[in-house]
Design an enzyme around this catalytic site. Sequence first.
Site, PDB file in Angstrom:
ATOM      1  N   LYS A  14      68.314 110.630 -12.542  1.00 46.23           N
ATOM      2  CA  LYS A  14      67.266 111.821 -11.890  1.00 46.23           C
ATOM      3  C   LYS A  14      67.444 113.318 -12.997  1.00 46.23           C
ATOM      4  CE  LYS A  14      68.701 112.574  -7.724  1.00 46.23           C
ATOM      5  NZ  LYS A  14      70.070 111.472  -7.630  1.00 46.23           N
ATOM      6  N   ARG A  89      66.624 115.571  -0.006  1.00 44.68           N
ATOM      7  CA  ARG A  89      68.134 114.719   0.074  1.00 44.68           C
ATOM      8  C   ARG A  89      67.834 114.043   2.107  1.00 44.68           C
ATOM      9  NH1 ARG A  89      70.580 115.555  -4.766  1.00 44.68           N
ATOM     10  NH2 ARG A  89      71.905 114.212  -5.715  1.00 44.68           N
ATOM     11  N   ARG A 128      79.736 109.361 -16.730  1.00 47.74           N
ATOM     12  CA  ARG A 128      80.095 111.311 -17.224  1.00 47.74           C
ATOM     13  C   ARG A 128      81.583 111.806 -16.328  1.00 47.74           C
ATOM     14  NH1 ARG A 128      75.148 113.160 -13.633  1.00 47.74           N
ATOM     15  NH2 ARG A 128      76.854 112.675 -12.022  1.00 47.74           N
ATOM     16  N   ARG A 134      83.486 117.429 -13.133  1.00 50.33           N
ATOM     17  CA  ARG A 134      82.908 117.277 -11.761  1.00 50.33           C
ATOM     18  C   ARG A 134      83.757 116.675 -11.495  1.00 50.33           C
ATOM     19  NH1 ARG A 134      76.802 116.552 -11.671  1.00 50.33           N
ATOM     20  NH2 ARG A 134      77.342 115.598  -9.530  1.00 50.33           N
ATOM     21  N   ARG A 146      79.101 109.281  -1.913  1.00 50.02           N
ATOM     22  CA  ARG A 146      77.846 109.575  -2.380  1.00 50.02           C
ATOM     23  C   ARG A 146      76.773 108.809  -2.280  1.00 50.02           C
ATOM     24  NH1 ARG A 146      79.174 112.464  -8.047  1.00 50.02           N
ATOM     25  NH2 ARG A 146      76.799 113.241  -7.828  1.00 50.02           N
TER      26      ARG A 146
HETATM   27  P1  B4P Z   1      71.633 112.080 -13.757  1.00 47.39           P
HETATM   28  O1  B4P Z   1      71.067 112.288 -14.152  1.00 47.39           O
HETATM   29  O2  B4P Z   1      72.899 113.193 -14.212  1.00 47.39           O
HETATM   30  O3  B4P Z   1      71.983 112.010 -12.577  1.00 47.39           O
HETATM   31  P2  B4P Z   1      71.654 112.752 -11.097  1.00 47.39           P
HETATM   32  O4  B4P Z   1      70.990 111.402 -10.201  1.00 47.39           O
HETATM   33  O5  B4P Z   1      70.782 113.503 -11.376  1.00 47.39           O
HETATM   34  O6  B4P Z   1      72.869 113.129 -10.341  1.00 47.39           O
HETATM   35  P3  B4P Z   1      73.327 113.424  -8.807  1.00 47.39           P
HETATM   36  O7  B4P Z   1      72.767 112.929  -7.978  1.00 47.39           O
HETATM   37  O8  B4P Z   1      74.994 113.201  -9.316  1.00 47.39           O
HETATM   38  O9  B4P Z   1      73.553 114.784  -8.876  1.00 47.39           O
HETATM   39  P4  B4P Z   1      73.030 116.413  -7.981  1.00 47.39           P
HETATM   40  O10 B4P Z   1      73.359 116.536  -9.094  1.00 47.39           O
HETATM   41  O11 B4P Z   1      71.651 116.144  -7.883  1.00 47.39           O
HETATM   42  O12 B4P Z   1      73.035 110.181 -14.996  1.00 47.39           O
HETATM   43  C1  B4P Z   1      73.833 110.260 -14.141  1.00 47.39           C
HETATM   44  C2  B4P Z   1      74.354 109.702 -15.304  1.00 47.39           C
HETATM   45  O13 B4P Z   1      74.403 108.067 -15.869  1.00 47.39           O
HETATM   46  C3  B4P Z   1      74.810 110.496 -16.974  1.00 47.39           C
HETATM   47  O14 B4P Z   1      76.310 110.383 -17.355  1.00 47.39           O
HETATM   48  C4  B4P Z   1      73.639 109.919 -17.606  1.00 47.39           C
HETATM   49  O15 B4P Z   1      73.656 110.420 -19.116  1.00 47.39           O
HETATM   50  C5  B4P Z   1      73.455 108.473 -17.473  1.00 47.39           C
HETATM   51  N1  B4P Z   1      72.332 107.750 -17.727  1.00 47.39           N
HETATM   52  C6  B4P Z   1      71.305 108.615 -17.214  1.00 47.39           C
HETATM   53  N2  B4P Z   1      70.068 107.635 -16.839  1.00 47.39           N
HETATM   54  C7  B4P Z   1      71.137 106.695 -17.945  1.00 47.39           C
HETATM   55  C8  B4P Z   1      70.189 105.133 -18.558  1.00 47.39           C
HETATM   56  N3  B4P Z   1      69.050 105.327 -18.809  1.00 47.39           N
HETATM   57  N4  B4P Z   1      71.398 104.220 -19.100  1.00 47.39           N
HETATM   58  C9  B4P Z   1      72.991 104.798 -19.085  1.00 47.39           C
HETATM   59  N5  B4P Z   1      73.095 105.378 -18.020  1.00 47.39           N
HETATM   60  C10 B4P Z   1      72.345 106.562 -18.137  1.00 47.39           C
HETATM   61  O16 B4P Z   1      74.193 116.068  -6.442  1.00 47.39           O
HETATM   62  C11 B4P Z   1      75.256 116.500  -7.251  1.00 47.39           C
HETATM   63  C12 B4P Z   1      75.526 116.846  -5.769  1.00 47.39           C
HETATM   64  O17 B4P Z   1      74.870 118.547  -5.230  1.00 47.39           O
HETATM   65  C13 B4P Z   1      75.110 116.065  -4.356  1.00 47.39           C
HETATM   66  O18 B4P Z   1      76.506 114.961  -4.328  1.00 47.39           O
HETATM   67  C14 B4P Z   1      75.690 117.180  -2.603  1.00 47.39           C
HETATM   68  O19 B4P Z   1      76.485 117.361  -2.238  1.00 47.39           O
HETATM   69  C15 B4P Z   1      74.826 118.346  -3.580  1.00 47.39           C
HETATM   70  N6  B4P Z   1      73.120 118.001  -3.884  1.00 47.39           N
HETATM   71  C16 B4P Z   1      72.476 118.728  -4.560  1.00 47.39           C
HETATM   72  N7  B4P Z   1      71.032 118.674  -3.580  1.00 47.39           N
HETATM   73  C17 B4P Z   1      71.251 118.617  -2.695  1.00 47.39           C
HETATM   74  C18 B4P Z   1      70.327 118.067  -1.782  1.00 47.39           C
HETATM   75  N8  B4P Z   1      69.204 118.652  -1.647  1.00 47.39           N
HETATM   76  N9  B4P Z   1      70.904 118.215  -0.424  1.00 47.39           N
HETATM   77  C19 B4P Z   1      71.774 118.846  -0.101  1.00 47.39           C
HETATM   78  N10 B4P Z   1      73.466 118.512  -0.960  1.00 47.39           N
HETATM   79  C20 B4P Z   1      72.651 118.833  -2.525  1.00 47.39           C
END
Ligand code: B4P
Length: 190
Positions: A14, A89, A128, A134, A146
Amino acid sequence: MKNMILFGPPGSGKGTQAVKLAEHYNLLHLSTGDMFRYEIKNNTPLGQRAKSYMDKGELVPDEITIEMLKERVERAKDVNGIIFDGFPRTVAQAEALDQMLEEISGPIKALLLLDVPDEEIVKRILLRGETSGRKDDLDEEIIRNRIEVFNRETTPVYDYYDQKNIAFKVDGVGSVDEIFRRICRTLDQL
Ligand code: B4P
């Protein structure tokens, strides 16, 4: 394209795709995960509360998350549109978002789900974790929690927008550019 949600399990890409989409469609990128990490880094009272949940892979309670997001959305009155990354979420967050957008700007035009299998997610997040610093990326048990939290508490958000006929699935496996092109193709057809 005005307001949209980038949706998917943890580590589905995302954050990675939201940065590219924000640039391509000239949208403001709002990531609740990034907001929480900023608060934690600055050791604010909000950050201290959020940290205990995030470190365990649990969701931060709705009232904290909604209040923080609302404040940011209210400040974004003059933007072209917003890409929401990691929010909503829970269904309560989705309802709150619809209400705040009604008061402030236009409705959500689309929710895009990045579809990625669990084992690929675990692999990506552990990788990552080697550099992200993290705590929630380091331990496989926390990562699996998660994913469980996503399946239990967050997937109903997809159905919530599907009932409005604005939820779309995109294959989230492939190169970052391939996935970006898939998302753009879906958005450009709307
Ligand atoms: P990212 O792009 O970083 O993943 P994400 O889905 O955005 O992140 P995440 O769900 O972990 O975190 P968030 O900050 O929202 O990609 C992940 C990895 O994959 C990276 O290393 C990237 O390089 C790699 N990658 C990407 N695309 C790729 C591809 N095509 N092929 C291979 N590798 C690839 O949330 C973190 C925490 O914050 C939650 O657990 C929760 O505790 C809290 N939180 C955030 N929002 C909240 C909400 N609305 N309500 C309640 N809690 C919340």
